[in-house]
Enzyme design. Structure first.
Site, PDB file in Angstrom:
ATOM      1  N   LYS A 111       0.588  -0.977  -0.178  1.00  0.00           N
ATOM      2  CA  LYS A 111      -0.039  -0.256  -0.126  1.00  0.00           C
ATOM      3  C   LYS A 111       0.679   0.757  -0.242  1.00  0.00           C
ATOM      4  O   LYS A 111       2.180   1.570   0.555  1.00  0.00           O
ATOM      5  CB  LYS A 111      -0.792   0.484   1.502  1.00  0.00           C
ATOM      6  CG  LYS A 111      -2.124   0.904   0.731  1.00  0.00           C
ATOM      7  CD  LYS A 111      -3.291   0.778   0.323  1.00  0.00           C
ATOM      8  CE  LYS A 111      -4.088   0.581   1.176  1.00  0.00           C
ATOM      9  NZ  LYS A 111      -5.510  -0.165   0.437  1.00  0.00           N
TER      10      LYS A 111
HETATM   11  N1  GLU Z   1      -7.649  -0.554  -2.713  1.00  0.00           N
HETATM   12  C1  GLU Z   1      -8.070  -1.392  -2.840  1.00  0.00           C
HETATM   13  C2  GLU Z   1      -7.907  -2.001  -1.510  1.00  0.00           C
HETATM   14  O1  GLU Z   1      -7.740  -1.348  -0.682  1.00  0.00           O
HETATM   15  C3  GLU Z   1      -7.788  -2.320  -3.960  1.00  0.00           C
HETATM   16  C4  GLU Z   1      -6.837  -3.004  -3.875  1.00  0.00           C
HETATM   17  C5  GLU Z   1      -6.011  -3.243  -5.307  1.00  0.00           C
HETATM   18  O2  GLU Z   1      -7.103  -3.375  -6.051  1.00  0.00           O
HETATM   19  O3  GLU Z   1      -5.105  -3.855  -5.388  1.00  0.00           O
HETATM   20  O4  GLU Z   1      -8.263  -3.360  -1.896  1.00  0.00           O
END
Ligand code: GLU
Length: 426
Positions: A111
């Site tokens: 992230k």
């Molecule tokens: N930001 C989204 C999550 O927290 C999607 C992450 C992704 O698709 O890689 O799951």
């Protein structure tokens, strides 16, 4: 109001670590593997200059934390928000490892993001910020290494800028087949039909499936939503289509209430020209922000930021189901109160996993040079979420535990198995 500032509140990192440690104790996680999973693999911090519209240069700070890749390439979103810092990125990266593991995907967890309020910048400034961030990340991201996606305040346009910048900075022979460096792209630029609604669709399905286990249906159930971005809107869209009633919505600017039901589509149209803000919507009346979580309803959907349900408000919640559209919306104390009060929390790592499941299909589509249709995508997402739901439900019954603990047991055990089978290099 969405709380971004309360001093002394638990950090998301505290929350995820306490969830991890609790599960590690329950499953008697191998102590060596516990050491590995209790820490993030890589923490990348970049400072990069960007020319502003007025000709001045500003320096921004961006983060990418890669927690674990035992199951596959790192995967997870990039958010643009004032609350982004290294601790938040570490916590959110760790949740992604559990989310992808639980969902049965061949991905690890990551992230990142930039500590900015995007509302303060023009579109062309946001484009340059995104492109310089991508350039600064360099080889730390890649289609088979670490694959970002949209998150809070980022969207398909952001992903399009990233893919274009990434492609422009790699060798020309590599350019044509690396679109899957990010997911959540616009459909015209390699994106997947349905990825836009995938997270909200998963939130809706998770509630519907849970009600089914109680012999109940969505019809006439009332729900409230915190955060009316992509997740909040699409969850409301599917829930209201299936007969549930949206009676309150809260964002950083306003708290709206209408006991007769809020029109999810009209509210979304209202938000569009106002940078996403629900304030001023005429189909509901404004109420005091503090009264939001205590409203009489069946389902609460926190779909904004982390640490929104805490000891300060958890005891007020009357709803029986809390469906975590956001990542980490319930802190440790809030959770304890909810569980003591007999509430069911559909945990974030399952509840909002429709997004990363959609991302997995986008990644496959790009990797195989295919073009999938909307109907086919929605069917695939539904099948996966339904299978995962039943796995967690069986674990809840087997362990006689709450849904988060069951989900964490499954998620961490899968990563543990991978390490046991592979061993540790050298
Ligand atoms: N930001 C989204 C999550 O927290 C999607 C992450 C992704 O698709 O890689 O799951």
């Amino acid at each position: 109001m969405i709380d971004t500032k309360t001093p002394n509140k638990q950090s998301m990192y505290d929350t995820v670590m306490s969830q991890f440690n609790k599960t590690a104790d329950i499953i008697d996680l191998n102590p060596n593997i516990r050491k590995i999973l209790g820490i993030t693999n890589n923490e990348i911090i970049v400072h990069f200059p960007v020319k502003m519209d007025n000709g001045n240069v500003e320096v921004f700070t961006g983060y990418r934390v890669q927690h674990n890749n035992a199951l596959g390439p790192y995967k997870g979103g990039l958010r643009y928000h004032d609350t982004v810092d290294i601790d938040a990125a570490k916590a959110l990266a760790m949740w992604m490892t559990w989310k992808t593991s639980l969902a049965g995907l061949p991905f690890g967890g990551a992230k990142g993001g930039i500590k900015i309020d995007p509302r303060k910048f023009s579109d062309s400034e946001l484009e340059r910020i995104t492109r310089r961030f991508t350039y600064a990340l360099g080889e730390n991201i890649g289609p088979e290494h670490d694959i970002p996606a949209p998150d809070v305040n980022t969207n398909p346009q952001t992903m399009a800028w990233i893919v274009d910048t990434y492609m422009s900075t790699i060798s020309s022979s590599e350019r044509s087949h690396n679109q899957h460096v990010v997911t959540g792209k616009p459909v015209g630029a390699g994106g997947l039909e349905g990825r836009d609604r995938a997270t909200g669709f998963g939130v809706y399905l998770s509630i519907k499936l849970l009600l089914q286990t109680q012999g109940l249906a969505l019809h006439n159930k009332t729900f409230i939503v915190q955060g009316y971005g992509n997740v909040g809107y699409w969850a409301s869209h599917f829930l209201t289509k299936d007969g549930a009633k949206l009676i309150a919505v809260q964002d950083a600017h306003a708290t709206l209430y209408n006991e007769n039901g809020i029109d999810a589509e009209a509210l979304s149209q209202h938000c569009e020209p106002r940078k996403g803000s629900i304030a001023g919507f005429e189909g509901a009346r404004e109420i005091d922000a503090e009264n939001f979580f205590g409203l009489d309803c069946d389902i609460v959907i926190p779909a904004a930021l982390g640490n929104q349900i805490t000891a300060e408000n958890a005891y007020k919640i009357k709803a029986t189901i809390i469906a975590e559209g956001a990542n980490g919306p319930t802190d440790k104390d809030g959770e304890q109160i909810l569980l003591e009060n007999g509430k069911i929390i559909i945990p974030d790592i399952f509840c909002n996993s429709g997004g990363v499941i959609g991302s997995y299909f986008e990644w496959l589509q790009n990797r195989n040079g295919e073009m999938w249709q909307l109907e086919e995508v929605m069917e695939k997402i539904e099948k996966k979420i339904t299978q995962n739901f039943h796995k967690i439900h069986s674990e809840v019954l087997k362990q006689q535990t709450d849904w988060r603990t069951a989900a964490f047991i499954l998620a961490i055990s899968r990563v543990e198995t991978a390490y046991k089978q592979r061993g540790i290099f050298p």
